[in-house]
Design an enzyme around this catalytic site. Structure first.
Site, PDB file in Angstrom:
ATOM      1  N   TYR A 100       0.844  -1.194   0.000  1.00  0.00           N
ATOM      2  CA  TYR A 100       0.000   0.000   0.000  1.00  0.00           C
ATOM      3  C   TYR A 100       0.878   1.241   0.000  1.00  0.00           C
ATOM      4  CZ  TYR A 100      -4.259   2.585   0.157  1.00  0.00           C
ATOM      5  OH  TYR A 100      -5.273   3.438  -0.187  1.00  0.00           O
ATOM      6  N   ARG A 154      -9.219  10.959  -7.784  1.00  0.00           N
ATOM      7  CA  ARG A 154      -8.224  11.637  -6.943  1.00  0.00           C
ATOM      8  C   ARG A 154      -7.429  10.566  -6.218  1.00  0.00           C
ATOM      9  NH1 ARG A 154      -6.861  12.522  -2.193  1.00  0.00           N
ATOM     10  NH2 ARG A 154      -8.608  11.292  -1.425  1.00  0.00           N
ATOM     11  N   LYS A 172      -6.389  -1.690  -0.850  1.00  0.00           N
ATOM     12  CA  LYS A 172      -7.220  -1.553   0.349  1.00  0.00           C
ATOM     13  C   LYS A 172      -7.751  -2.920   0.793  1.00  0.00           C
ATOM     14  CE  LYS A 172      -7.654   3.004   1.167  1.00  0.00           C
ATOM     15  NZ  LYS A 172      -7.586   3.705   2.457  1.00  0.00           N
ATOM     16  N   GLU A 243     -13.790   5.169  -2.442  1.00  0.00           N
ATOM     17  CA  GLU A 243     -12.364   5.429  -2.257  1.00  0.00           C
ATOM     18  C   GLU A 243     -11.804   6.297  -3.377  1.00  0.00           C
ATOM     19  OE1 GLU A 243      -9.040   5.299  -0.038  1.00  0.00           O
ATOM     20  OE2 GLU A 243     -10.856   4.187   0.477  1.00  0.00           O
ATOM     21  N   ASP A 244     -11.155   7.386  -3.008  1.00  0.00           N
ATOM     22  CA  ASP A 244     -10.406   8.245  -3.924  1.00  0.00           C
ATOM     23  C   ASP A 244     -11.263   8.807  -5.059  1.00  0.00           C
ATOM     24  OD1 ASP A 244      -8.286   7.889  -2.294  1.00  0.00           O
ATOM     25  OD2 ASP A 244      -6.974   6.926  -3.752  1.00  0.00           O
ATOM     26  N   ASP A 266     -13.755   6.259   3.053  1.00  0.00           N
ATOM     27  CA  ASP A 266     -12.583   6.160   3.919  1.00  0.00           C
ATOM     28  C   ASP A 266     -11.762   7.441   3.908  1.00  0.00           C
ATOM     29  OD1 ASP A 266     -10.718   4.693   5.613  1.00  0.00           O
ATOM     30  OD2 ASP A 266      -9.390   4.738   3.888  1.00  0.00           O
ATOM     31  N   ASP A 267     -11.695   8.128   2.765  1.00  0.00           N
ATOM     32  CA  ASP A 267     -10.922   9.369   2.697  1.00  0.00           C
ATOM     33  C   ASP A 267     -11.484  10.422   3.644  1.00  0.00           C
ATOM     34  OD1 ASP A 267      -9.234   8.483   0.456  1.00  0.00           O
ATOM     35  OD2 ASP A 267     -11.099   8.553  -0.672  1.00  0.00           O
ATOM     36  N   ASN A 406       0.097  11.645   0.886  1.00  0.00           N
ATOM     37  CA  ASN A 406       0.716  10.480   0.261  1.00  0.00           C
ATOM     38  C   ASN A 406       0.786  10.686  -1.243  1.00  0.00           C
ATOM     39  OD1 ASN A 406       1.329   8.409   2.237  1.00  0.00           O
ATOM     40  ND2 ASN A 406      -0.854   8.341   2.666  1.00  0.00           N
ATOM     41  N   ASN A 450      -1.896   6.416   9.200  1.00  0.00           N
ATOM     42  CA  ASN A 450      -2.525   5.930   7.988  1.00  0.00           C
ATOM     43  C   ASN A 450      -3.882   5.321   8.311  1.00  0.00           C
ATOM     44  OD1 ASN A 450      -3.031   3.988   5.619  1.00  0.00           O
ATOM     45  ND2 ASN A 450      -1.186   5.060   4.943  1.00  0.00           N
TER      46      ASN A 450
END
Length: 546
Positions: A100, A154, A172, A243-244, A266-267, A406, A450
């Protein structure tokens, strides 16, 4: 000359060697080789899982490039998942940065070049619209209890990577299994290919995604609605993790679906719980409670806004009003201070706008606001300079500095810089791992801040309870559980989070806390266990040959 074949010229495929969930490679016993018709297809020696792992580690450590290590482990996972997870679980501290962050960021930028084997589902907004449920039904496993989905909008701090973002859901879900013991066969990674506005990708002859401009507006929303409805039909009891996605989509989708299905972002929420736990730990070092913190957030995307939302909720639980809590959270974005006089603020930022004079000078903001903590999630490498952190050290005896962006190239500062520029007094955490730092005679080992400390345990807790919905209170409980896992010895080393080697213990604690809230709020469909920690531990997948 014609090729000589038997009456049936199609090759016989040894399924046991092709399915990574059941393949043991040289671990198949002599009896298995006979009964499964594998004799001759493998070298003669039968190896134990431990012996196989020794070979893997030797080969892996011979690689010096992180992306080469990532590719090697990915190939292993696609061949033998039991061996892959055995190696990862026994060497978590070493493996997490490879499978990851930070290495997954580079893997995503190179995804179309390093792609070897199918994993997960790619659902195209152009080729599959109107047939999304049909595509979901192509998933060869009978169950998908946890889905991680991205639209590639993103990816970490790297921006729009389109279909190359598939590395994130895969990574993930590897952490769901490694850290929380959720069986790999019930995990499904999905990339929604809605096109990309990254011209370099669209012009790359090796790019594997749709060469279309990114879908926006009503067509985008309609496609997402079709996808969510299809998930509810095909996998009605799944947990869906967004996610993202980019900022605009992330907050809108979370608001739209959080009350209708078991989903979270999660972000936003995972980062919030992780960051809040870090502040709780930092407070044990500085002697300041959460309600005493004054926090300058540098970067106003999903991560920091999710962090601030969680902090505000926690401060209110400690007795502050909503207005008092928000007044302790000040934001700077790429255009400067987030203030009420600005007319360019979207709704998700404007809720944190303060009535102050606008400025783009971070040093001035630090001197004026006098923050106890500065939190970077800006996606801008080296955003924190010596002048800024020296100012933090003049204002605070123990300044709190989180550089959470990150991958490593995007970190606001390094651990070494943070300690040097604050005369060794910083309380530090970062999104990417940094080596230990020696300042004068003291060596510090600041931990990685994290989300892998949060989301695997949250998913396990939701499964344990059979939850139908995910609430903000679950993430507050997760933050408390994570903070409670940090020992006095960890704090003495400058570590605000537990060592990675104890990740499964953290997941058990987080899962029990989340399941407890699910039962208390009426979101659980399973009977509560008397000992939730024991139930979470017993649920966990352990990689071994049966």
């Amino acid at each position: 000359m014609a090729r000589i074949t038997g009456s049936d010229s199609s090759p016989r495929v040894a399924a046991e060697l092709c399915d990574p969930l059941i393949n043991r490679g040289t671990g198949f016993s002599a009896d298995d080789r006979r009964t499964r018709q594998l004799e001759g297809l493998l070298p003669p020696r039968v190896e134990s899982l431990v012996e196989q792992a020794a070979r893997v580690l030797s080969n892996l450590r011979d690689q010096h490039n992180p992306l080469d290590k990532y590719s090697y482990l990915s190939a292993l996972r696609d061949e033998n998942e039991t061996l892959f997870y055995h190696v990862v679980l026994d060497n978590l501290e070493e493996m997490l940065p490879i499978i990851y962050t930070p290495t997954v960021g580079e893997a995503c930028t190179q995804w179309s070049r390093i792609y070897e084997r199918p994993r997960g589902l790619y659902i195209s907004a152009f080729a599959h619209r109107g047939r999304v449920a049909e595509v979901l039904e192509n998933w060869p496993r009978p169950q998908a209890s946890v889905i991680v989905v991205t639209d590639g909008g993103r990816i970490l701090g790297l921006g729009d990577l389109g279909a190359n973002g598939m590395g994130i859901p895969i990574g993930k879900l590897s952490l769901y299994t490694a850290c929380a013991g959720i069986a790999p066969e019930i995990c499904l990674p999905i990339a929604l290919d809605v096109g990309t506005d990254n011209a370099s990708l669209r012009n790359d002859p090796l790019y594997l995604g749709e060469r279309q401009a990114r879908l926006t507006g009503a067509p985008y929303d309609e496609f997402i609605e079709e996808f969510v409805s299809a998930v509810q039909t095909v996998f009605p009891e799944t947990i869906l993790q967004f996610e993202d996605f980019n900022n605009a989509s992330a907050f809108r989708l979370l608001d739209r679906y959080s009350n209708t299905l078991c989903c979270f972002n999660d972000d936003v929420q995972g980062t919030g719980a992780m960051g809040l736990a870090g502040l709780y730990s930092a407070g044990r070092i500085t002697g300041q409670g959460l309600a005493e913190q004054r926090i300058l957030f540098v970067g106003a995307g999903e991560a920091n806004l999710g962090f601030a939302r969680t902090v505000v909720a926690a401060m209110q639980h400690e007795g502050l009003s909503a207005a008092q809590s928000k007044a302790r959270c000040l934001f700077m974005d790429s255009r400067g201070l987030v203030v009420t006089s600005r007319t360019d603020l979207p709704a998700w930022k404007s809720v944190f706008a303060q009535d102050r004079a606008h400025t783009t000078d971070t040093r001035t903001v630090i001197e004026d606001f006098a923050p106890t903590a500065i939190i970077g999630a800006s996606g801008v490498g080296a955003r924190f300079d010596e002048d800024m952190l020296s100012a933090m050290a003049r204002i605070n005896h123990r300044p709190i500095v989180f550089a959470l962006s990150n991958p490593t190239s995007k970190a606001e500062c390094t651990a070494e810089q943070a300690f040097a520029w604050t005369q060794g007094r910083v309380v530090f955490a970062s999104g990417s791992p940094f080596p230990p730092v020696t300042y004068e005679t003291q060596t510090y080992s600041p931990g990685q801040g994290n989300n892998f400390y949060v989301f695997p345990g949250v998913g396990l807790g939701l499964l344990l309870a059979g939850a139908t919905q995910v609430s903000d209170e679950m993430f507050l409980a997760a933050a408390h559980a994570l903070a409670d896992c940090v020992s006095a010895a960890d704090l003495e080393q400058g570590r605000l989070f537990p060592p990675a080697a104890g990740m499964r213990d953290v997941a058990v604690a987080v899962a029990a806390a989340v399941a407890d809230v699910a039962h208390a709020q009426g979101y659980a469909t399973r009977q509560p266990e008397q000992d939730l920690c024991a139930a979470a531990a017993s649920y966990m997948y352990v990689p071994h040959y049966s």
